[in-house]
Design a protein around this motif. Structure first.
Motif, PDB file in Angstrom:
ATOM      1  N   PRO A  35       2.287  -4.237 -10.144  1.00 56.31           N
ATOM      2  CA  PRO A  35       3.270  -5.321 -10.310  1.00 56.31           C
ATOM      3  C   PRO A  35       4.697  -4.766 -10.344  1.00 56.31           C
ATOM      4  N   SER A  36       5.617  -5.491  -9.691  1.00 60.96           N
ATOM      5  CA  SER A  36       7.033  -5.113  -9.597  1.00 60.96           C
ATOM      6  C   SER A  36       7.197  -3.743  -8.949  1.00 60.96           C
ATOM      7  N   ALA A  37       6.363  -3.449  -7.944  1.00 59.17           N
ATOM      8  CA  ALA A  37       6.430  -2.164  -7.260  1.00 59.17           C
ATOM      9  C   ALA A  37       6.343  -2.377  -5.759  1.00 59.17           C
ATOM     10  N   ILE A  38       6.891  -1.396  -5.026  1.00 58.09           N
ATOM     11  CA  ILE A  38       6.849  -1.406  -3.569  1.00 58.09           C
ATOM     12  C   ILE A  38       6.069  -0.179  -3.130  1.00 58.09           C
ATOM     13  N   LEU A  39       5.045  -0.398  -2.342  1.00 57.60           N
ATOM     14  CA  LEU A  39       4.191   0.679  -1.848  1.00 57.60           C
ATOM     15  C   LEU A  39       4.268   0.678  -0.328  1.00 57.60           C
ATOM     16  N   VAL A  40       4.447   1.867   0.260  1.00 55.38           N
ATOM     17  CA  VAL A  40       4.581   1.943   1.715  1.00 55.38           C
ATOM     18  C   VAL A  40       3.579   2.936   2.280  1.00 55.38           C
ATOM     19  N   SER A  41       3.312   2.796   3.566  1.00 56.65           N
ATOM     20  CA  SER A  41       2.396   3.705   4.246  1.00 56.65           C
ATOM     21  C   SER A  41       3.103   5.019   4.582  1.00 56.65           C
ATOM     22  N   GLU A  42       2.314   5.981   5.020  1.00 56.47           N
ATOM     23  CA  GLU A  42       2.870   7.275   5.390  1.00 56.47           C
ATOM     24  C   GLU A  42       3.822   7.140   6.580  1.00 56.47           C
ATOM     25  N   GLN A  43       3.470   6.261   7.538  1.00 60.78           N
ATOM     26  CA  GLN A  43       4.327   6.055   8.703  1.00 60.78           C
ATOM     27  C   GLN A  43       5.699   5.506   8.287  1.00 60.78           C
ATOM     28  N   THR A  44       5.676   4.556   7.364  1.00 60.85           N
ATOM     29  CA  THR A  44       6.952   4.002   6.886  1.00 60.85           C
ATOM     30  C   THR A  44       7.741   5.060   6.120  1.00 60.85           C
ATOM     31  N   TYR A  45       7.040   5.873   5.338  1.00 58.10           N
ATOM     32  CA  TYR A  45       7.700   6.935   4.575  1.00 58.10           C
ATOM     33  C   TYR A  45       8.448   7.886   5.500  1.00 58.10           C
ATOM     34  N   TYR A  46       7.816   8.321   6.578  1.00 56.47           N
ATOM     35  CA  TYR A  46       8.429   9.286   7.483  1.00 56.47           C
ATOM     36  C   TYR A  46       9.679   8.704   8.167  1.00 56.47           C
ATOM     37  N   ARG A  47       9.713   7.410   8.365  1.00 53.48           N
ATOM     38  CA  ARG A  47      10.864   6.785   9.019  1.00 53.48           C
ATOM     39  C   ARG A  47      11.991   6.464   8.037  1.00 53.48           C
ATOM     40  N   ALA A  48      11.690   6.467   6.740  1.00 47.73           N
ATOM     41  CA  ALA A  48      12.704   6.049   5.762  1.00 47.73           C
ATOM     42  C   ALA A  48      13.033   7.096   4.723  1.00 47.73           C
ATOM     43  N   HIS A  49      12.335   8.228   4.711  1.00 49.45           N
ATOM     44  CA  HIS A  49      12.485   9.152   3.582  1.00 49.45           C
ATOM     45  C   HIS A  49      13.884   9.750   3.474  1.00 49.45           C
ATOM     46  N   GLU A  70      -9.727   5.724   2.521  1.00 50.22           N
ATOM     47  CA  GLU A  70      -8.662   6.386   1.800  1.00 50.22           C
ATOM     48  C   GLU A  70      -7.399   6.508   2.657  1.00 50.22           C
ATOM     49  N   THR A  71      -6.287   6.090   2.087  1.00 53.17           N
ATOM     50  CA  THR A  71      -5.016   6.050   2.826  1.00 53.17           C
ATOM     51  C   THR A  71      -3.924   6.608   1.907  1.00 53.17           C
ATOM     52  N   LYS A  72      -3.094   7.482   2.463  1.00 54.22           N
ATOM     53  CA  LYS A  72      -1.973   8.014   1.697  1.00 54.22           C
ATOM     54  C   LYS A  72      -0.846   6.985   1.672  1.00 54.22           C
ATOM     55  N   VAL A  73      -0.363   6.696   0.469  1.00 55.37           N
ATOM     56  CA  VAL A  73       0.719   5.721   0.303  1.00 55.37           C
ATOM     57  C   VAL A  73       1.787   6.350  -0.603  1.00 55.37           C
ATOM     58  N   TYR A  74       3.002   5.775  -0.504  1.00 56.90           N
ATOM     59  CA  TYR A  74       4.147   6.279  -1.264  1.00 56.90           C
ATOM     60  C   TYR A  74       4.797   5.131  -2.031  1.00 56.90           C
ATOM     61  N   PRO A  75       5.020   5.271  -3.325  1.00 58.92           N
ATOM     62  CA  PRO A  75       5.752   4.253  -4.071  1.00 58.92           C
ATOM     63  C   PRO A  75       7.250   4.442  -3.885  1.00 58.92           C
ATOM     64  N   VAL A  76       7.974   3.350  -3.801  1.00 62.06           N
ATOM     65  CA  VAL A  76       9.441   3.384  -3.669  1.00 62.06           C
ATOM     66  C   VAL A  76      10.033   3.392  -5.078  1.00 62.06           C
ATOM     67  N   ILE A  77      10.982   4.295  -5.306  1.00 67.79           N
ATOM     68  CA  ILE A  77      11.677   4.329  -6.605  1.00 67.79           C
ATOM     69  C   ILE A  77      12.777   3.283  -6.556  1.00 67.79           C
ATOM     70  N   ILE A  78      12.674   2.283  -7.439  1.00 70.42           N
ATOM     71  CA  ILE A  78      13.602   1.149  -7.424  1.00 70.42           C
ATOM     72  C   ILE A  78      14.736   1.411  -8.427  1.00 70.42           C
TER      73      ILE A  78
END
Length: 403
Positions: free
Chosen positions: A363-377, A395-403
């Motif tokens: 809740p109140s979190a943003i989770l992105v895929s590895e592909q999105t991470y590589y384009r926005a990191h 199983e999929t690697k995901v990254y949480p966005v620090i808000i």
């Protein structure tokens, strides 16, 4: 002048310009014949006729030039001084023929009244777009003609009989001008209402479909597109299933309306394309029909802006709204299918994966895929990656966005 009246006046005068110019050219041509042929059949001094004809021609020429100006389109009374001046010059031309009126089988008063009636008929078309302007000019012409004719010294009863055709022509020309004016006004008003309805229909259509897509559908094209890189955003309202069991229908709609309204506002500000709502979920994309320099960054910024707005928004029905967001970047297919309640939708594994990532977010979190991470990191700050077991995917690697 009211904006509506000004708009109608401009439209009518633009429409009547060619006709008015033609009338002016015909009048100047007739006067040129008078000037050239007058000395041939008029005995004695013809200087009065020549000077009056030249003055009348000059006034008509000045009016023809004015017809091409912007003042003609904006000043409703601009015709009045020209027509009154032209008529006064015409009276002086008529006066030149008084000496030979008998040879012409007429009388001075008949010459004046005949030309006045002809002048009123010309004014019906000459003064367009303003019935008030026509009425003022026509009344001035009739008054001037009446005063001029009264100088012939006829008996009162004879004077009234002579002016009968003139006032009859005034009434008929006023009726004809009003009929033309009212019909044109009705057509203009109807056309404007149709244009407003067309604009509303287009606005509604563009609210449902992207403008380029709507244009293609109008042309009868089959709308099917392939996009190689699009960021798909799934936003889900936390705890909605529980809320639906405890809130009344009205309060439930209030909650959804607040959520979707804020999402729409953030999407519009961010240039994000809203796709649709699915129950309590909001689906949007970045980088499809609306191009972005970095669709992954813009998708994440939209999600962060929405969470910020929700945190600042007052509680709805006593509840503080929370969402979870999933973003994945990849290829999608977009298009319009069906014939009822059409909408531009997106399909493909990218859409499915974004939905699954959203379901794994806190809740109140943003989770992105590895592909999105590589384009926005390089532009967005992320937390440590983790593996999530996503339904139907594994199983999929995901990254949480620090808000």
């Amino acid at each position: 002048m009211e904006p509506d009246q000004r708009s109608f006046l401009e439209q009518e005068r633009i429409r009547h310009r060619p006709t008015v110019r033609t009338i002016c050219f015909i009048g100047m041509g007739v006067l040129a014949l008078y000037i050239l042929s007058g000395p041939m059949f008029m005995p004695g001094d013809t200087s009065r006729m020549l000077y009056a004809s030249a003055l009348m021609m000059a006034l008509i020429g000045a009016y023809a030039l004015t017809v091409n100006s912007r003042w003609y389109l904006r000043i409703w009374w601009i015709d009045i001084p020209f027509f009154v001046g032209i008529f006064c010059a015409q009276l002086n031309v008529n006066r030149s023929f008084f000496a030979v009126s008998g040879d012409l089988g007429s009388t001075p008063s008949s010459l004046v009244l005949y030309n006045a009636v002809t002048f009123l008929i010309t004014m019906i078309v000459g003064i367009c777009g303003s019935f008030v302007a026509f009425s003022i000019a026509a009344l001035l012409v009739v008054v001037i003609c009446s005063v001029f004719t009264a100088n012939f010294g006829s008996e009162w009863t004879g004077f009234l009989v002579q002016l009968g055709p003139l006032y009859t022509a005034l009434a008929l020309s006023a009726w004809a001008n009003y009929a033309i004016w009212s019909k044109s006004r009705y057509a203009w008003k109807t056309g404007r209402e149709l244009e407003e309805q067309r604009a509303k229909t287009e606005a509604l259509l563009y609210n449902v479909l992207p403008e380029p897509v709507a244009e293609r559908l109008r042309n009868g094209d089959t709308v099917a597109d392939s996009f190689s890189e699009v960021s798909v955003i799934f936003v889900d309202l936390v705890g909605f299933s529980q809320l639906s069991r405890t809130l009344s229908p009205r309060h439930l709609v209030e909650v959804l309306n607040r959520f979707f309204t804020l999402a729409d506002q953030c999407a519009e500000r961010s240039g994000i394309e809203k796709v649709k709502t699915i129950g309590d979920a909001y689906l949007a994309v970045a980088g499809a029909t609306i191009k972005h320099e970095n669709c992954a960054v813009d998708a994440i910024e939209f999600a962060k802006a929405l969470m910020s707005e929700l945190s600042k928004s007052p509680p709805v029905s006593g509840l503080t709204l929370q969402v979870r967001v999933g973003v994945h970047t990849g290829a999608v297919v977009g298009g319009v299918i069906g014939s009822a309640r059409m909408a531009y939708d997106y399909w493909g594994d990218t859409v499915n994966l974004a939905s699954r990532i959203q379901s794994a977010a806190d809740p109140s979190a943003i989770l992105v895929s590895e592909q999105t991470y590589y384009r926005a990191h390089g532009s967005v700050e992320f937390g440590s990656p983790r593996l999530e077991l996503l339904k139907g995917i594994g199983e999929t690697k995901v990254y949480p966005v620090i808000i």
